[in-house]
Design an enzyme around this catalytic site. Structure first.
Site, mmCIF file in Angstrom:
data_model
loop_
_atom_site.group_PDB
_atom_site.id
_atom_site.type_symbol
_atom_site.label_atom_id
_atom_site.label_comp_id
_atom_site.label_asym_id
_atom_site.label_seq_id
_atom_site.Cartn_x
_atom_site.Cartn_y
_atom_site.Cartn_z
ATOM 1 N N GLN A 289 43.150 18.594 -4.816
ATOM 2 C CA GLN A 289 43.161 18.928 -6.237
ATOM 3 C C GLN A 289 42.177 18.047 -7.007
ATOM 4 O O GLN A 289 41.985 16.875 -6.680
ATOM 5 C CB GLN A 289 44.568 18.758 -6.809
ATOM 6 C CG GLN A 289 45.596 19.712 -6.233
ATOM 7 C CD GLN A 289 45.455 21.129 -6.770
ATOM 8 O OE1 GLN A 289 44.695 21.387 -7.697
ATOM 9 N NE2 GLN A 289 46.191 22.057 -6.179
ATOM 10 N N TYR A 318 48.951 27.206 4.712
ATOM 11 C CA TYR A 318 47.727 26.798 3.999
ATOM 12 C C TYR A 318 47.774 25.280 3.796
ATOM 13 O O TYR A 318 47.615 24.772 2.690
ATOM 14 C CB TYR A 318 47.601 27.510 2.653
ATOM 15 C CG TYR A 318 47.627 29.013 2.740
ATOM 16 C CD1 TYR A 318 46.470 29.732 3.019
ATOM 17 C CD2 TYR A 318 48.806 29.719 2.543
ATOM 18 C CE1 TYR A 318 46.487 31.118 3.099
ATOM 19 C CE2 TYR A 318 48.834 31.103 2.620
ATOM 20 C CZ TYR A 318 47.675 31.797 2.901
ATOM 21 O OH TYR A 318 47.707 33.162 2.977
ATOM 22 N N GLU A 339 46.996 25.692 9.301
ATOM 23 C CA GLU A 339 45.742 25.660 8.547
ATOM 24 C C GLU A 339 44.639 26.318 9.373
ATOM 25 O O GLU A 339 44.546 26.103 10.575
ATOM 26 C CB GLU A 339 45.377 24.211 8.208
ATOM 27 C CG GLU A 339 44.011 23.998 7.607
ATOM 28 C CD GLU A 339 43.774 24.786 6.333
ATOM 29 O OE1 GLU A 339 42.724 25.446 6.239
ATOM 30 O OE2 GLU A 339 44.637 24.744 5.438
ATOM 31 N N ASP A 387 50.511 27.630 -0.358
ATOM 32 C CA ASP A 387 49.558 27.206 -1.392
ATOM 33 C C ASP A 387 48.234 27.912 -1.101
ATOM 34 O O ASP A 387 47.265 27.284 -0.669
ATOM 35 C CB ASP A 387 49.403 25.681 -1.356
ATOM 36 C CG ASP A 387 48.569 25.145 -2.519
ATOM 37 O OD1 ASP A 387 48.143 25.961 -3.363
ATOM 38 O OD2 ASP A 387 48.337 23.931 -2.566
ATOM 39 N N CYS A 414 47.379 29.474 -7.814
ATOM 40 C CA CYS A 414 46.319 29.138 -8.777
ATOM 41 C C CYS A 414 45.784 30.397 -9.452
ATOM 42 O O CYS A 414 44.708 30.377 -10.043
ATOM 43 C CB CYS A 414 45.190 28.371 -8.089
ATOM 44 S SG CYS A 414 44.440 29.219 -6.698
#
Length: 459
Positions: A289, A318, A339, A387, A414
């Site tokens: 982030q 993720y 991932e 995420d 997001c």
């Protein structure tokens, strides 16, 4: 997306702004057709000029404001308003927070997932610092008309806006960007030319750890062999707090900023960030982030709504560099992270060792494929956190989730539109308990939020 095509023959028109669009632009109506005017605010009466016409909408340019909104604030001085990343900088911060709560409410109304009217959508959590919060700068560089420029492109164009100052970036990352530009000019390092498709430096990425102050620099180049690149890197290493310089190689045909190949030129392989008492090593391509202070809030909210117990197995989909899974590892029996990017998996495994986490495992692959395999192996999938990128969850993954049926999961999103769209399918089996917007990017319309879903008992 259509590029602005300004028509000097268009006459000025007067528009009353009704609301803000998802990209922060003012929305009004002209001859029964919707018009988008960047820089205009709700309840303002503005003079505008039509710059592009489409079958169902118009694009406008703000000429002047006749009646100003009380929510308008002064735009940062010395910055071109056309630059991306400051779309809401003229709107008071409390109203920005309201706008971001409104974004998810509008998306829910548009897609209307099951029982969406009953969803508890909380007020947006503000960030501690609304300015100078971004600890990663990624500026484009080009050489045109006898001089170099460093900055960001205007939205929907190849017009590079020179940025002596970007008020959302930390002062340190900006200073390093400008010093690197001076070195490139001094050493006559080749700059890539998109007009001629020639090799050279295209982008300069600078990331600083909020915890240690360490700075990591990546020179993104078109082509591998750039004359005197190592000489440039050796000079960059002398700048304050710079601990590493990398080269990332890409090609003109790659639509992404970063290429797949990254090599270390000098210094450390990673910088270290710290969140909620855990340390994380970050390689250049690792996602993290951009607002470290507010990241603590975002992840605290996610962990709160997961409401984990010591007997649970948490699937961290993720997973990135393992941030959420490692933060949750003290609360569960086991963490399994999934991932797709191999380098991120290596980082996640290293971060487990760094934090002495022994109950977490990170594997490389696609969530859609690996979740059913884990269930078939007898792994109890009773808690999940996702995420995903702005595109949201794939239909295949949603189908997998509805088959695997974790008892509870948290969706860190997001993009309010893809979240609402995904909830249409997920709400067939899950109740949405709460949606908590968290402001990660002040002065922009970018949205982030945490959603808690619980498996419906009668399914």
């Amino acid at each position: 997306m259509t590029k602005f095509t300004k028509n000097k023959q268009e006459k000025n028109i007067i528009i009353t702004i009704k609301r803000l669009g998802i990209n922060g632009e003012g929305i009004g109506y002209y001859k029964k057709k919707i018009i988008f005017i960047p820089g205009a605010l709700p309840n303002e009466v503005v003079v505008a000029k039509i710059v592009d016409r489409h079958p169902h909408y118009l694009e406008g340019e703000l000429v002047r404001i006749k009646e100003k909104s009380p929510d308008r604030v002064t735009f940062p001085k010395g910055v071109d308003p056309a630059v991306g990343g400051l779309e809401l900088a003229h709107l008071s911060y409390p109203k920005q927070l309201e706008f971001k709560q409104h974004l998810i409410l509008e998306s829910l109304r548009k897609y209307h997932p099951r029982d969406y009217i009953k969803y508890k959508v909380k007020k947006t959590i503000p960030t501690p610092n609304a300015w100078n919060y971004r600890n990663k700068a990624q500026y484009q560089i080009e050489f045109n008309k006898g001089k170099s420029k460093l900055g960001l492109y205007a939205p929907n164009s190849r017009r590079l806006i020179d940025l002596p100052d970007m008020p959302t970036q930390t002062k340190e990352t900006q200073k390093v960007e400008r010093e690197i530009k001076k070195l490139i000019d001094k050493l006559h390092i080749r700059i890539a030319d998109f007009r001629r498709h020639t090799d050279g430096i295209k982008t300069i990425a600078v990331r600083q750890s909020n915890a240690t102050g360490e700075i990591q620099v990546t020179l993104i180049t078109i082509g591998k062999k750039i004359k005197d690149l190592k000489l440039l890197a050796s000079h960059i290493m002398k700048l304050p707090n710079v601990v590493s310089v990398f080269q990332n190689e890409t090609q003109w045909q790659n639509p992404q900023v970063w290429g797949n190949k990254t090599i270390k030129l000098f210094g450390k392989s990673h910088i270290t960030e710290e969140i909620l008492g855990k340390k994380f090593k970050l390689s250049p391509r690792a996602f993290f982030q951009l607002n470290p202070e507010q990241t603590t809030t975002l992840y605290s909210e996610a962990l709160k709504y997961l409401d984990l117990t010591p007997d649970q197995t948490l699937i961290d989909a993720y997973a990135g560099v393992g941030t959420l899974g490692i933060l949750a590892s003290d609360q569960v029996r086991q963490v399994i992270g999934i991932e797709s990017i191999p380098e991120a998996v290596i980082d996640a495994q290293e971060n487990c060792r760094l934090n002495h986490v022994r109950n977490a495992e990170y594997i490389q692959g696609n969530v859609e494929k690996l979740l059913p395999e884990l269930k078939n192996q007898g792994v109890p999938i009773n808690a999940l956190i996702v995420d995903p990128p702005r595109t949201g969850l794939s239909k295949k993954l949603i189908k997998t989730l509805l088959e695997v049926k974790p008892e509870t999961f948290v969706y860190v999103s997001c993009n309010p539109a893809t979240l609402a769209k995904d909830l249409v399918l997920l709400s067939d089996a899950y109740d949405v308990r709460v949606i908590q917007p968290v402001d990660m990017m002040p002065q922009t319309p970018r949205w982030e939020g945490v959603t808690k879903l619980v498996l419906r008992k009668n399914k």
